[in-house]
Every structure is written in structure tokens, then in C-alpha cells.
Design a protein around this motif. Sequence first.
Motif, PDB file in Angstrom:
ATOM      1  N   GLN A 251      15.436  41.989   1.186  1.00 60.07           N
ATOM      2  CA  GLN A 251      16.167  43.340   0.994  1.00 60.07           C
ATOM      3  C   GLN A 251      16.307  43.709   2.135  1.00 60.07           C
ATOM      4  O   GLN A 251      17.496  44.569   1.750  1.00 60.07           O
ATOM      5  CB  GLN A 251      15.227  43.792  -0.179  1.00 60.07           C
ATOM      6  N   ARG A 252      15.586  43.416   3.086  1.00 59.87           N
ATOM      7  CA  ARG A 252      16.368  44.710   4.488  1.00 59.87           C
ATOM      8  C   ARG A 252      17.506  43.963   4.863  1.00 59.87           C
ATOM      9  O   ARG A 252      18.772  44.524   5.216  1.00 59.87           O
ATOM     10  CB  ARG A 252      15.612  44.485   5.495  1.00 59.87           C
ATOM     11  N   TYR A 253      17.502  42.672   4.646  1.00 60.83           N
ATOM     12  CA  TYR A 253      19.100  42.200   5.091  1.00 60.83           C
ATOM     13  C   TYR A 253      20.173  42.266   4.067  1.00 60.83           C
ATOM     14  O   TYR A 253      20.929  42.621   4.762  1.00 60.83           O
ATOM     15  CB  TYR A 253      18.693  40.410   4.677  1.00 60.83           C
ATOM     16  N   GLU A 254      19.568  42.443   2.912  1.00 58.84           N
ATOM     17  CA  GLU A 254      20.176  42.288   2.056  1.00 58.84           C
ATOM     18  C   GLU A 254      21.767  44.397   2.119  1.00 58.84           C
ATOM     19  O   GLU A 254      21.893  44.368   2.025  1.00 58.84           O
ATOM     20  CB  GLU A 254      20.393  42.460   0.764  1.00 58.84           C
ATOM     21  N   ALA A 255      19.838  44.807   2.686  1.00 58.58           N
ATOM     22  CA  ALA A 255      20.400  46.303   2.956  1.00 58.58           C
ATOM     23  C   ALA A 255      21.454  46.780   4.114  1.00 58.58           C
ATOM     24  O   ALA A 255      22.303  47.460   4.556  1.00 58.58           O
ATOM     25  CB  ALA A 255      19.185  47.383   2.922  1.00 58.58           C
TER      26      ALA A 255
ATOM     27  N   LEU B 293      24.468  36.306   6.902  1.00 59.70           N
ATOM     28  CA  LEU B 293      24.268  35.042   5.614  1.00 59.70           C
ATOM     29  C   LEU B 293      24.053  33.517   6.087  1.00 59.70           C
ATOM     30  O   LEU B 293      23.516  32.710   5.509  1.00 59.70           O
ATOM     31  CB  LEU B 293      25.514  35.044   5.432  1.00 59.70           C
ATOM     32  N   GLU B 294      24.256  33.300   7.371  1.00 62.23           N
ATOM     33  CA  GLU B 294      24.250  32.031   7.731  1.00 62.23           C
ATOM     34  C   GLU B 294      22.357  32.148   7.867  1.00 62.23           C
ATOM     35  O   GLU B 294      21.630  30.376   7.841  1.00 62.23           O
ATOM     36  CB  GLU B 294      24.392  31.992   9.352  1.00 62.23           C
ATOM     37  N   THR B 295      21.743  32.534   8.322  1.00 62.79           N
ATOM     38  CA  THR B 295      20.001  32.712   7.440  1.00 62.79           C
ATOM     39  C   THR B 295      19.776  32.137   6.675  1.00 62.79           C
ATOM     40  O   THR B 295      19.150  31.876   6.583  1.00 62.79           O
ATOM     41  CB  THR B 295      19.056  34.385   8.354  1.00 62.79           C
ATOM     42  N   LEU B 296      20.460  33.771   5.616  1.00 64.30           N
ATOM     43  CA  LEU B 296      20.207  33.061   4.063  1.00 64.30           C
ATOM     44  C   LEU B 296      20.128  31.624   3.782  1.00 64.30           C
ATOM     45  O   LEU B 296      19.664  31.027   2.745  1.00 64.30           O
ATOM     46  CB  LEU B 296      20.307  34.248   3.582  1.00 64.30           C
ATOM     47  N   GLN B 297      21.833  31.423   3.762  1.00 64.31           N
ATOM     48  CA  GLN B 297      21.665  29.867   3.324  1.00 64.31           C
ATOM     49  C   GLN B 297      21.281  29.090   4.326  1.00 64.31           C
ATOM     50  O   GLN B 297      20.746  27.620   3.765  1.00 64.31           O
ATOM     51  CB  GLN B 297      23.095  29.461   4.309  1.00 64.31           C
ATOM     52  N   ASP B 298      20.655  28.532   5.918  1.00 66.12           N
ATOM     53  CA  ASP B 298      19.786  27.498   6.010  1.00 66.12           C
ATOM     54  C   ASP B 298      18.191  27.712   6.014  1.00 66.12           C
ATOM     55  O   ASP B 298      17.642  26.608   5.452  1.00 66.12           O
ATOM     56  CB  ASP B 298      19.899  27.964   8.075  1.00 66.12           C
TER      57      ASP B 298
ATOM     58  N   THR C 293      30.218  40.338  12.326  1.00 62.72           N
ATOM     59  CA  THR C 293      29.043  39.107  13.231  1.00 62.72           C
ATOM     60  C   THR C 293      27.629  39.516  12.780  1.00 62.72           C
ATOM     61  O   THR C 293      27.349  38.369  12.030  1.00 62.72           O
ATOM     62  CB  THR C 293      29.053  39.351  15.155  1.00 62.72           C
ATOM     63  N   VAL C 294      27.601  40.325  12.188  1.00 70.08           N
ATOM     64  CA  VAL C 294      26.265  41.045  11.129  1.00 70.08           C
ATOM     65  C   VAL C 294      26.242  39.937   9.804  1.00 70.08           C
ATOM     66  O   VAL C 294      25.187  39.745  10.208  1.00 70.08           O
ATOM     67  CB  VAL C 294      25.450  42.447  11.574  1.00 70.08           C
TER      68      VAL C 294
ATOM     69  N   LEU D 166      25.211  45.846   3.314  1.00 66.26           N
ATOM     70  CA  LEU D 166      25.395  46.070   3.159  1.00 66.26           C
ATOM     71  C   LEU D 166      25.826  47.245   3.255  1.00 66.26           C
ATOM     72  O   LEU D 166      27.104  47.662   3.229  1.00 66.26           O
ATOM     73  CB  LEU D 166      24.366  46.297   1.313  1.00 66.26           C
ATOM     74  N   GLU D 167      25.276  48.209   4.157  1.00 66.75           N
ATOM     75  CA  GLU D 167      26.105  48.706   4.854  1.00 66.75           C
ATOM     76  C   GLU D 167      26.807  48.749   5.807  1.00 66.75           C
ATOM     77  O   GLU D 167      28.115  49.434   5.960  1.00 66.75           O
ATOM     78  CB  GLU D 167      24.755  49.549   6.535  1.00 66.75           C
ATOM     79  N   GLN D 168      27.397  47.546   6.462  1.00 65.01           N
ATOM     80  CA  GLN D 168      28.010  47.124   7.071  1.00 65.01           C
ATOM     81  C   GLN D 168      29.315  47.298   6.492  1.00 65.01           C
ATOM     82  O   GLN D 168      30.419  47.109   7.173  1.00 65.01           O
ATOM     83  CB  GLN D 168      28.108  45.548   8.253  1.00 65.01           C
ATOM     84  N   THR D 169      29.062  46.024   5.408  1.00 66.30           N
ATOM     85  CA  THR D 169      30.378  46.206   4.636  1.00 66.30           C
ATOM     86  C   THR D 169      30.593  47.318   4.046  1.00 66.30           C
ATOM     87  O   THR D 169      32.508  47.933   3.851  1.00 66.30           O
ATOM     88  CB  THR D 169      29.942  45.838   3.108  1.00 66.30           C
ATOM     89  N   ARG D 170      30.474  48.450   4.249  1.00 69.71           N
ATOM     90  CA  ARG D 170      30.274  49.932   3.761  1.00 69.71           C
ATOM     91  C   ARG D 170      31.607  49.752   5.023  1.00 69.71           C
ATOM     92  O   ARG D 170      32.104  51.098   5.148  1.00 69.71           O
ATOM     93  CB  ARG D 170      29.079  50.746   3.494  1.00 69.71           C
TER      94      ARG D 170
END
Length: 432
Positions: free
Chosen positions: A241-245, A224-229, A218-219, A248-252
Amino acid sequence: MLSTLTSIILWAIFGAIMGWWLGPATGFACLAFGLLIMVLVSGAHVSRIQKWTRNLNDPPPPSIGPWDAILAPVYRQLRRDRQEILDLNRHVDGIMMAAEALPDGAITLNAEMELQWCNQTACEHIGLNLATDRHHSIFNILRAPEFSRYARQLRWDGPLLLHINRDGLEKSLLLQLTPYGLGQFLIVTRDVTQVEKLETTRKDFVANVSHELRTPLTVLLGFLETLQDMPAESLPLEQRQRYEAMMLEQTRHMQSIVADLLTLSTLESSPTVEGETVQVSNLIQSALKQGEAISGGQHTFVTNLDPGLAIQGMETELSSAVSNLITNAIRYTPKDGTITVSWYVLDNGDACYSVQDTGIGIAPQDIPRLTERFYRVDKGRSRSTGGTGLGLAITKHIVMRHNAELQIQSRLGVGSLFTLRFPKSRVRILDN
């Protein structure tokens, strides 16, 4: 009959000869005497036959005149009948022994639904006592409304799942009622308690995996939807950069869950091996370095390690178990708490690896469930520190594969003590 008639004819001829020689009176006397002898002999034979009828298992008396031809086939038929009865009894005994050995319960009822017979398994399933319950109605013995409704049907197309409580234990039974013979009924019972538990565990596992992966997904989806829109130039670099971090944390985190699930699957499916001699103190030192990095100087570590004490086992698995206990202690111990790690041998030769903390502790009702997959005492705290909820489940499997025992002692607000106790058979003493 022929021999009797022959005897009469011979005595008649003898009487006629005596009558011709000595006179008619003498001839009739000889005939009467002969007939009297025949009657007495026949009476003696009948007496011996009567005595034999009191115990037909014995052979008939020998030399009983005309009765020999009659009693010989009767005795042969009796012997055949006795042998057939013995064969039938052995067959019935074999069937009864097979019925007693069945893993399922078997109960026979008459037309009035009264108990006639049951095997030992049925006694264990329902609590029957054949000595006292025989000829009693099954409805008075098994007092369950759902069973009463089921048994009073005219047809039974499928089994009934019945939940009963015996001696404080919940048991799930599958009952199938079937008519047989003339007005008789058979009930087959099967204990499906373990199957139900496994099915419940499977459903819980699927639900827990879905729940654990839903949050990070969900995170990720939200970012991704925010960055896409949003146009690329409208989002500050620092915020991107904060979004990407965070993504990355959730992916890990998801990667950790998948890795732990694969580890559990491997532990459950791979055969147990003896392994090699593992110097556990080295594994503990490596785990402590990782733990200190996670702690960031917020905890005090105390060690008591025997470098000459080793274990016969799999190094990778033991390393995972050692690390899991230290990591859990760090996650659930507040700042400035103390974590004591020990590796020592007991007087009886068993070896113990223990991790004691001064953390938040665990409630008594939660301790038995700690090794369940995805079970967390404090879900919010565990997720915030990166836990997957699978660490202790993995540790439990590793412990079982090394014939060891996981012991947990804890008090709320005081701290916890986790101990891995390895049997003497796996302990190795190294030369210094």
C-alpha cells in the motif's frame, strides 16, 4: 556650310556686277567688303556660341546663321543625356534607399578589403561609422580572429556566426561574404541574437521537461519492477500500500506538469479577450480555503480585501493566478509564518492583488528568472512540496493577457511580496 557658300557666291556675283558697271577696282572692293561683313557676323556668332558653352543647360542662342543646323541636334542630344542622367540618379537613389531600408546589414569593400559603403543596419550591427571608417581595412574595424580567418579564405560557401560584445550587450551576427563586380566584395550581416535565444530556450525547455518527468518515471519504474519481480505473497500488505501511494503521488505530479504545460500552451496560442466583470475578492476567498487546507494550520493568514473592487477579464485565468501566488507563499514560508493577502485600489485607479509572506526570501540574482519555466530557487524544497516549476510562468502569461504587471520584491531570510497590478482601464467598481 551651304548657306556660307551661297553667301560668298552672291557677294561674288554682286562684285562682278559692280566691276562691270563701275570698274574692276570697285567690284573687288565690294567683294572684299562682303567677305569682311561675313567674317564679322561669323565672329559675332562664334562669340555667342562660346558664351553659351559656359552654361550648356540653357538653349543655344537663336539666329546664328549656319551654326543653327549644327547646334540644334547637339542641344537635343545634351537634353536627352541630361534626362538619362537624372533617371539614372533617381534609380541609384532608389537603390540606396532600398539598401538603407534592408533589415540586414550591407557592407561593400574594394579589392583591398577597404570599406566603401555600408547601410545603417550594418552600422548598428558592427558599430561602423561611414564618415570615419571609409577607405579603412575591414580587418582594422572588425577585430575578431574568427572573422579574419573567414574573410581571408579563397571561397565562402557558407556564413560565419560571430559573437560580438557592443556596449556591454552580447550580440550574435550571421555574416556572409560574397565577391561581386570587378574585385569588389559584399558583406551581408544578420542579427540572430533573438533566434539563438529562442533556440537556447527551446533546448532548455526540452531538457527541463525531460528532467522533471525523469524523477517520477524513475520512481514508478522502480516500484513496478519491484512488484513484478517479487511474488505477491512475499510483500506485506502495508508495504504494498505504501508503494502504491508513492506511485500514485508521482503519477499525480506528472499529471500536474502535463496540465500546467497544456495551460501554458493555451495561454500562448489563444487570442486575448476582454472577458467579463470578475469579483476578484471571491476568487481570493476560494484560493484561501484551498491554501489553508494545504497549510494544515501551520501558517497565519491575514486578509485585506475590497469586495467592491472587480476586474474585467477571464475568471478562470485570474483564479489560476490568484491561487498560484498563495500556494507559492505557503510552500516557501516555514511553520508559524504569516501570509498577508490584499486586494485594493491605488490613488491613480489601478488595482493591486498582493501576497506577502515571512518566508525564506529570494536572492536578488534569482528574481529576474523566477517566471522562467521550471526555474526554481530551491529545487529540492519545491519538489518536496509538489511544485511543477510552472506556476509563475503561467501567472506571468495571465498577467500579460490582462495588460497587468507582475512585481516582485524579496529579501533573503525576511520574506517576499508578489503584486499583480491591473491598469485602471480594467478596473470595475461594484455597487454594494
